[in-house]
Design an enzyme around this catalytic site. Sequence first.
Site, short mmCIF file in Angstrom:
data_model
loop_
_atom_site.label_atom_id
_atom_site.label_comp_id
_atom_site.label_asym_id
_atom_site.label_seq_id
_atom_site.Cartn_x
_atom_site.Cartn_y
_atom_site.Cartn_z
N SER A 93 96.14 8.38 27.01
CA SER A 93 95.57 9.49 26.26
C SER A 93 95.19 9.04 24.85
O SER A 93 94.41 8.11 24.69
CB SER A 93 96.56 10.67 26.24
N ASP A 192 92.79 14.91 36.62
CA ASP A 192 92.73 15.16 35.18
C ASP A 192 91.49 15.99 34.86
O ASP A 192 90.58 16.15 35.69
CB ASP A 192 92.68 13.82 34.43
N HIS A 222 96.87 13.66 34.07
CA HIS A 222 96.57 13.08 32.77
C HIS A 222 97.49 11.92 32.38
O HIS A 222 97.02 10.84 32.03
CB HIS A 222 96.61 14.17 31.70
#
Length: 248
Positions: A93, A192, A222
């Site tokens: 991320s 995601d 994610h």
Amino acid sequence: MKIIPPKPFTFEAGKRAVLLLHGFTGNTNDVKRLGRYLTERNYTVHAPLYKGHGVDPKTLVQTNPIEWWNSVVEGYDTLRNGGYEEIAVAGVSLGGIFSLKLGAERPTKAIVAMSAPAIAKDVDSLQNRIIDYTINYKKLEGTFDENMHNRSKIAEIVQMPSLSYLQGMINETSAKLDNIQTPVHILRGLQDDEYYCESADLIYSSVRSRIKSVKTFVNSGHILTLGQERELVYEEIFRFFEGLKWKE
């Protein structure tokens, strides 16, 4: 319940070093299993904890993206000062875009970008992450009250003015992707948000690396390092690193 704050960690093994980077509102626990997996295979790993992360929400919102980035650089320097000449970096991320930013600005052996944002997200979306973080933190410490801590009330109390700067940092990094020539492996989860899948395509097309690839995990969301396919993710990263020519 008293919450024990997460800490940076270093697992020492071989001469090959990997910097592991967590995401926004995450912490080093997000990458600890990956760290142990790599260490068992003779890689030294270090994971910094971004300033303000892993603690109470009021402390988090008083920090800013520059301080988080400084935590990344300090982590990189920790490995450098430890005598490691070749450092690969892997992040999930926000840690993914920080990995790319590091690759554009510092010598890196290779980059693994997982679920990395390459297009600025709107502030409301980022603010919702802060609200979720606050709710989860209060539930963990046993102080959550549905009446006092509904989302609208939390939004009034816990605000982070620097989120717009984070948008700019993501855009700035995306504009530098063509500076990257080291090997890049991009990982994404099919479950995601489509935003991250599109970001993966943008990263792939923008970097100038001769060795670059994209891997999609069909049943993952994610945070790939914690999802149901995490063992496959760890193996994928290990095989990518093993395919590089490291100094012996």
